[in-house]
Structures are given as C-alpha cells and as structure tokens.
Design a protein around this motif. Structure first.
Motif, PDB file in Angstrom:
ATOM      1  N   GLU A 300     -57.795 106.021  57.050  1.00 30.38           N
ATOM      2  CA  GLU A 300     -57.913 107.094  56.070  1.00 30.38           C
ATOM      3  C   GLU A 300     -57.098 108.308  56.482  1.00 30.38           C
ATOM      4  OE1 GLU A 300     -61.721 107.900  53.764  1.00 30.38           O
ATOM      5  OE2 GLU A 300     -62.473 106.941  55.572  1.00 30.38           O
ATOM      6  N   THR A 406     -72.632 118.132  52.899  1.00 25.42           N
ATOM      7  CA  THR A 406     -71.997 117.102  53.710  1.00 25.42           C
ATOM      8  C   THR A 406     -70.914 117.742  54.566  1.00 25.42           C
ATOM      9  OG1 THR A 406     -70.994 114.896  53.670  1.00 25.42           O
ATOM     10  CG2 THR A 406     -70.206 116.477  52.038  1.00 25.42           C
ATOM     11  N   THR A 410     -62.829 113.119  56.403  1.00 27.37           N
ATOM     12  CA  THR A 410     -62.402 112.008  55.561  1.00 27.37           C
ATOM     13  C   THR A 410     -63.470 111.773  54.503  1.00 27.37           C
ATOM     14  OG1 THR A 410     -63.452 110.295  56.932  1.00 27.37           O
ATOM     15  CG2 THR A 410     -61.159 110.886  57.471  1.00 27.37           C
ATOM     16  N   VAL A 411     -63.087 111.074  53.431  1.00 28.10           N
ATOM     17  CA  VAL A 411     -64.033 110.810  52.352  1.00 28.10           C
ATOM     18  C   VAL A 411     -65.188 109.943  52.843  1.00 28.10           C
ATOM     19  CG1 VAL A 411     -64.317 109.704  50.101  1.00 28.10           C
ATOM     20  CG2 VAL A 411     -62.280 111.075  50.561  1.00 28.10           C
ATOM     21  N   SER A 412     -64.887 108.911  53.635  1.00 28.86           N
ATOM     22  CA  SER A 412     -65.956 108.038  54.127  1.00 28.86           C
ATOM     23  C   SER A 412     -66.898 108.797  55.056  1.00 28.86           C
ATOM     24  CB  SER A 412     -65.368 106.826  54.857  1.00 28.86           C
ATOM     25  OG  SER A 412     -64.597 107.241  55.982  1.00 28.86           O
ATOM     26  N   ALA A 413     -66.360 109.678  55.872  1.00 26.58           N
ATOM     27  CA  ALA A 413     -67.211 110.471  56.763  1.00 26.58           C
ATOM     28  C   ALA A 413     -68.124 111.384  55.963  1.00 26.58           C
ATOM     29  CB  ALA A 413     -66.352 111.286  57.718  1.00 26.58           C
ATOM     30  N   LYS A 415     -69.250 110.822  52.916  1.00 33.63           N
ATOM     31  CA  LYS A 415     -70.286 109.995  52.293  1.00 33.63           C
ATOM     32  C   LYS A 415     -71.406 109.689  53.283  1.00 33.63           C
ATOM     33  CE  LYS A 415     -67.495 107.611  48.796  1.00 33.63           C
ATOM     34  NZ  LYS A 415     -67.005 106.289  48.317  1.00 33.63           N
ATOM     35  N   LYS A 416     -71.018 109.379  54.515  1.00 32.05           N
ATOM     36  CA  LYS A 416     -72.017 109.008  55.516  1.00 32.05           C
ATOM     37  C   LYS A 416     -72.805 110.220  56.019  1.00 32.05           C
ATOM     38  CE  LYS A 416     -69.373 104.996  57.076  1.00 32.05           C
ATOM     39  NZ  LYS A 416     -68.604 104.381  58.195  1.00 32.05           N
ATOM     40  N   GLY A 469     -76.213 109.956  54.420  1.00 30.23           N
ATOM     41  CA  GLY A 469     -75.573 109.161  53.380  1.00 30.23           C
ATOM     42  C   GLY A 469     -76.465 108.161  52.696  1.00 30.23           C
ATOM     43  N   GLY A 494     -72.915 105.834  51.702  1.00 32.73           N
ATOM     44  CA  GLY A 494     -71.840 105.647  52.654  1.00 32.73           C
ATOM     45  C   GLY A 494     -71.325 104.227  52.705  1.00 32.73           C
ATOM     46  N   ALA A 495     -72.224 103.270  52.547  1.00 33.78           N
ATOM     47  CA  ALA A 495     -71.849 101.855  52.598  1.00 33.78           C
ATOM     48  C   ALA A 495     -71.688 101.241  51.215  1.00 33.78           C
ATOM     49  CB  ALA A 495     -72.892 101.068  53.384  1.00 33.78           C
ATOM     50  N   ASN A 496     -71.862 102.045  50.152  1.00 33.61           N
ATOM     51  CA  ASN A 496     -71.744 101.577  48.774  1.00 33.61           C
ATOM     52  C   ASN A 496     -72.661 100.389  48.506  1.00 33.61           C
ATOM     53  OD1 ASN A 496     -70.591 101.618  46.123  1.00 33.61           O
ATOM     54  ND2 ASN A 496     -69.336  99.845  46.680  1.00 33.61           N
TER      55      ASN A 496
END
Length: 576
Positions: A300, A406, A410-413, A415-416, A469, A494-496
C-alpha cells in the motif's frame, strides 16, 4: 532668473548630448557580436551549452529593452536540451529608474520548453542552477522577507503574456512523467495594490496515474508586495478531461481566494456545481477472470499528511453535487479551518439518499488521526450501503448516528484501528439474501409463493461498539408481522468479514401467509448464521435446531396427554 534660465539651457544641452550618445550607441552597438563570448561564459560557469540562434535586439530609450530570438540551454555536461525558447521580449522605462521605480513594459514570452528530470539516485538535472548541489532533499523554507524599506525599488509591470510554452517532469525511479503546457497566460498590470485581470489556459498530462486535463482560469487579482499577499476575486476555474472521446462533465469552481505569504495563510469562499472525486483517482485493479488466483497484492502507498502540517487555512465550500468513494451527495456545505497540523470540517452538511447529513470531521496530521461525528436522518440505507460498501444486504429508511475515530498511514491500517460507536433505527425495510417465510414453506413441503430472497420487517434497531476495526452488536431487534429478529456478532471492517448469529422467532400463526399447517412454529426460533465477506455474505439457517425445538414441544405435549389419560384412568378406578 538668469541663473534658472542658464541652468535650463545647460540641462537641455546635457539631455541632447545623452540622447545623441544613445542614438550613436544604438546605431553602432551590435549585441549579436557577443553571442560566442556569452556562450563561453555560460560554459565556463555552468558546464552547459548556450546556443543563441535567433537575433538579439536592444533598445535604450525611452525604455531599456531586449528582444531575444530562438535560444537553447543544454543539460550539464551533455548535448541534451534542458530548456529552449523561441522568443522573449522585455523592456524597462528609463526615467522611473531615477526614482527607484522598476517600470516594466509588457513581457512577452513564447515557445518556452523546460525538461526537468530526477534520476534514480534522487539528483535532479537543475540542482546546479538552484545552488542545491545536486541533492533532491527539500530545501529549507526561507524566512519570510520583511517589507521593503522606504528606499527600495518598487516593481510595476504593464503585463505578462506567455504563449505555447511547457514544462515537463520525469521521475526515473518511478517512470512517472508529468507535463504542463501553457496555451496562453495573460495578466494585466502587476503593481502593489493595483487590480489586474488574469486568464490562463493550460493542459496537464500525467502517466502515473494516467491523466489528461484542460484547465482554464480567469479572475481579477490584487497584489500587495509590502504584505506579501495575493487575492483572486471572481475566480472561474474549469477543469475538463482532455482524453479523446471523453464525456465527463468539466469541474467548475467559482469564488474568491486570498493568500498571505508571510503567515502562509489561505482564505477562500468557493462554490462548485458538480465534483466527482473518484474520476481523479486511479481505477481499482481488475478482478481475475475465470476463478483465477488474484495477483499478489502490491504494498500500500502510505498516506502522507506532512503537507498539511504547515497549512493555515480558513474557508467555506459549497458543492451542488458531489461523488466521493462512489457515495453521492447533494447541497454539500463544508466549513474548513486548518492550523498547527489539525484540520477541522464544521459545519459538514449534505443531502444524501433521500435524507440529510449533519456532523463534523477532523484530521490531525501530527498524529495521523481521523475523527467523524455524523447524524444521518431519513436516509435510504440500502442504496447508501450498496454505493459505499458494495453491500446489498440491508434495506430500510431511518436514522444513523456515527461517532468514530481511527489512525494510521494506510487505508488498511485505518480500517483496523477504527473505534467508536454507531446506532441505526430503520422503518419498513428488509434483510436481503434470505427469505425466512419461503424457507419454512420449503421445509414444510408447501408450494413456493415468492422467489424473492428478502425478509421484510416493519422496524429494526441496532447499536455497535467498535474496537480495533471490529464492530460488535448484541442488541439487534427487528419486527415483522409474523417474525421477531434478534442477534449478536461481529462485523470485521478491517478484514472485510462478518461473523453473526441471527435468531428468527415465530410469534403468531402464519395462516394467510404460510398456510394453516405452519401454526405449530409459533414461539419457535430459527438460528441463522451469517458469515463471509461483507460484500457477499452467506446465510446458513439451522433447520435442525428449529426441528428440535418443534419435536421437543410435541414430545412435551404428548407426555402431557399421556399424563392426563393416566389421571383420568386413576379417577375411574377410584370411582368403582
């Protein structure tokens, strides 16, 4: 009086001699003879080749001017062209110089092309010209200059005109190429406190991400050299897609903007008609076809907020129609304040999906933290979820309250790291993906009445506590004419993924909908496991648990009947 008279005669004679001397100089001096000497000096000082192919013309009165034809400058120790220009004209008025005023006639420049390159080692091909010594590291921001002293020269330019010029940038480490081509730039008078007209037409091209835009800008500007300030009022900015065959509507932005260089502050009042932010972002990677394994995920790109730390900004923005992350909003109003690395958006209001949004958002660039508080009233949840999350599981219209925070780069970070809480209250909706009535009919071997995969409800409420997340819910409550729905579980943002257990309770006879033979389900519960990815959840009804509940009740009823018969038999025995 005679002294004054003689003085005037002397001054007149002196001026006549000066004019005669200038006339002789103009007639006899040829600057073109010194092209080779000038090129030699440039080569000696910069290791670059200067080639003046065009003619050089000079003027000395009533203005000191120069007109230079086609000229080029090479890169350092190379034959490659760094910059070239077809023609440049500029001249200074002579007499104002005596009172320390720099009065410039209109500056005309055409055919300027500059090629800027940053090598794989981070060094640029222009660092030697800027005194950076070849380093690509950002230079320290110079301290704001103090206002000119009383004896300093004052700049006054009649106007600037640039035509058919361009600047390109090539980053050899990434392969990215960017180019800005000025079709035309015109200004009015440039002097402190004097308004002027600005018009600009420029084309911007890029390869990473691929982009091709035509930009038009016009407005009235005012400069203040003493305060180092710039204001653009009546601004009209248009950005349109220049890709052949494109039908994307242009972005139009109008309003007023002010820049103060000394405190580095920006103030604005802007309005736009249609803004689609998704069109300016790179497209998502294509999904693999035919069940093929997805390509390995690329690392990412980190979100860099460092550019916001020095921002001093206050403004008001209104947008008639906005699309962001596929979410569609109308009548957007955002008030923005930024200082000390923190950006606040308040008020934050909009119309969306038949409802209204009101709230506030903030970004802290010093800690990479984000926060959002929002109330959505009367919103159609189904279309909103489908556009925002590609989730088509829940429908209904009602209210949603969010208070989330939050952090991360990064976007994933982000989300989590999501935390906070959320509440929703819906009316007249449905849970899509499962039709409980038809499942029961199928279980009872009754004919189907509908092919719809949907369970309707008259009202639904739920609240979520979000940590790391994961949004946890344990108070789901939904009502339908024949059903009650409860549940508990987790939505892992975070894990969708979703991991949830819903419980469907039958509260009345289903006569009229499920048939008279389904009345024995009243009071029974059907567990439904929901799992899988958020954009494609799977439903797993546990019919065995429902049947066990029915059999247990029937067994209990049979046992009661046997006990009743035994009591009646005993009564009969005692009567004898």
């Amino acid at each position: 009086m005679k002294i004054v008279k003689y003085a005037l005669y002397a001054l007149g004679g002196l001026l006549a001699l000066v004019i005669l001397a200038i006339a002789v100089l103009v007639a006899t001096f040829d600057p073109n003879k010194y092209k080779s000497e000038l090129a030699h000096v440039v080569k000696e000082k910069t290791d670059r080749t200067l080639a003046i192919d065009g003619k050089i013309s000079l003027s000395f009165y009533p203005s000191i001017g120069v007109d230079i034809g086609r000229t080029s400058l090479s890169e350092r120790n190379s034959d490659r062209t760094f910059a070239r220009i077809d023609e440049v004209k500029v001249s200074l008025a002579v007499l104002p110089l005596l009172s320390k005023q720099v009065v410039v006639d209109r500056v005309t420049l055409s055919g300027l092309n500059v090629n800027l390159v940053q090598g794989k080692d981070g060094k640029t091909n222009f660092a030697d010209l800027t005194g950076a010594g070849g380093s690509s590291s950002p230079a320290k921001t110079p301290a704001p200059k103090s206002a000119p002293q009383g004896g300093a020269a004052q700049l006054d330019v009649a106007g600037i005109e640039i035509r058919k010029s361009s600047a390109s940038w090539h980053d050899e480490s990434t392969g990215g190429r960017y180019k800005a081509t000025i079709d035309e730039l015109k200004t009015g008078r440039i002097a402190s406190g004097v308004p002027g007209k600005l018009s600009l037409a420029v084309r911007v091209e890029a390869t990473q991400p691929k982009a091709d835009y035509q930009v038009g800008l016009s407005g009235t500007y005012r400069l203040n050299f003493e305060k180092q300030a710039f204001a653009l009022s009546g601004m009209d900015l248009k950005i349109s897609d220049a890709t052949p065959g494109s039908k994307k509507p242009p972005l139009s932005l109008k309003g007023d903007v002010e820049f103060d260089a000394a405190p580095q502050a920006i103030r604005f009042t802007l309005a736009a008609d249609q803004v689609n932010l998704d069109r300016y972002l790179p497209p998502p990677p294509p999904k693999p076809a035919g069940g093929a394994a997805p390509p390995p995920a690329k690392p990412e790109e980190p979100i860099d907020l460092s550019g916001l730390k020095g921002l001093n900004l206050k403004g008001d923005l209104k947008i008639d129609q906005l699309v962001a992350s596929n979410v569609k909003l109308e009548k957007v109003h955002v008030g923005v304040k930024a200082a000390g690395g923190k950006i606040d958006a308040e008020p934050l209001t909009a119309d969306l999906y038949q409802g209204k949004l009101s709230g506030a958002a903030s970004v802290n660039a010093n800690t990479d933290r984000f926060a959002l508080k929002a109330d959505l009233g009367g919103v159609a949840l189904g279309p909103l979820l489908k556009d925002a999350l590609s989730n088509d599981m829940l429908e209904g219209r009602g209210n949603i309250a969010l208070d989330v925070q939050t952090g991360g780069n990064t976007v994933s970070a982000m989300k989590k790291a999501l935390a906070g809480n959320a509440k929703l209250s819906l009316k007249d909706g449905g849970l899509k993906g499962i039709n409980v009535d038809e499942l029961i009919r199928k279980l009872k071997k009754l004919p189907a009445q509908s092919s719809s995969q949907r369970t309707d409800f008259s009202e639904l409420t739920a609240s979520f506590v979000i940590k790391n997340g994961v949004a946890h819910n344990d108070d789901l409550s939904a009502k339908a004419p024949l059903l009650r729905l409860s549940g508990a579980g987790d939505v892992n943002i975070g894990a969708n993924a979703i991991d949830y257990l819903a419980k469907v309770s039958f509260v009345a006879s289903s006569t009229g909908q499920g048939g008279k033979d389904m009345g024995e389900l009243a009071g029974k519960t059907l567990p439904v496991k929901i799992d899988g990815p958020l954009d494609a959840p799977q439903f797993h009804p546990d019919f065995n648990a429902l049947l066990r509940d029915v059999v247990k009740e029937q067994a209990g009823k049979a046992e009661d009947r046997l006990k009743e018969r035994a009591r009646e038999r005993i009564k009969d025995l005692f009567k004898r």
